[in-house]
Design an enzyme around this catalytic site. Structure first.
Site: not given
Length: 232
Positions: A50, A66, A70, A87-88, A119
């Site tokens: 992502g 993405e 990747e 929020p965190d 990887e």
């Protein structure tokens, strides 16, 4: 002087990212695709493929981009899992992510790490490593959606080969639901649902009494499937 037609707001704007949970089945185990992060935060930790939403992209376009950058993977089947906004959840700052789930067939599982991934690797869902960010939460919700999906749609047949055995199908369901099924009851329900078409064995298999029986998905017989599967 030409008057500006744009809008500006005083409200703060968070960053937006996308994440991809991709499932595959190898005949024995249900797997999910992870990448090892090349950069901080969580450098060298495993995570779902992502990244950040670009200015002129939709969420779906960003998720597919993405994933391709990747892992080089481009799935055909793609649904939204949900948004995650603690929020965190990201130490870089307030970041809201939208997760997507997809499934690929056994012959579509070749991956190569690129971009921000050092990887790319498939992991059995029963042997998952510690994940970066809040990806454990995303993973649990994606599996929950897969469980519901298998009861309501022919998702299992998007994970199996075109031709498969009933033991392979039972191993898939065992991994998804995390429990064992009675073999006779499981096979009886699927065979009576009218969604499986037997595949004629070749001459060598006819000579072997222990050769497995093979089936393919019969989409035309799907009408009674949901009712029967909710009784598993």
């Amino acid at each position: 002087m030409e008057e500006s037609t744009g809008y500006t707001y005083k409200y703060w704007r968070p960053a937006v990212t996308v994440d991809n949970v991709v499932f595959s089945f190898d005949g024995n185990h249900l797997n999910t695709l992870l990448i090892r992060r090349k950069n901080e935060p969580f450098k060298d930790k495993w995570a779902f493929p992502g990244g950040f939403l670009d200015e002129k992209e939709t969420l779906e376009e960003a998720a597919l981009r993405e994933l391709k950058e990747e892992t080089r993977l481009v799935p055909k089947h793609f649904i939204e899992v949900g948004s995650f906004s603690a929020p965190d959840r990201d130490p870089r700052g307030r970041t809201i992510t939208v997760a997507f789930a997809s499934v690929v067939r056994p012959y579509q599982t070749n991956v190569n790490a690129g971009d921000d991934a050092s990887e790319a690797k498939w992991f059995p869902i029963t042997e998952m490593p510690v994940l970066a960010f809040d990806h454990e939460l995303i993973f649990r919700k994606a599996v929950w959606m897969l469980r519901i999906g298998l009861m309501n749609a022919p998702i299992a047949f998007l994970l199996l080969d075109d031709i498969f055995t009933l033991p392979e199908m039972q191993r898939l369901y065992t991994d998804v639901y995390g429990r064992t099924f009675d073999r006779r009851n499981f096979q009886k329900k699927f065979l009576s649902a009218g969604i499986l078409t037997p595949v004629a064995p070749d001459d060598d298999e006819k000579k072997n009494a222990h050769a497995p029986s093979y089936y393919r998905f019969n989409e035309g017989g799907y009408a009674d499937f949901r009712k029967k599967m909710w009784q598993l």
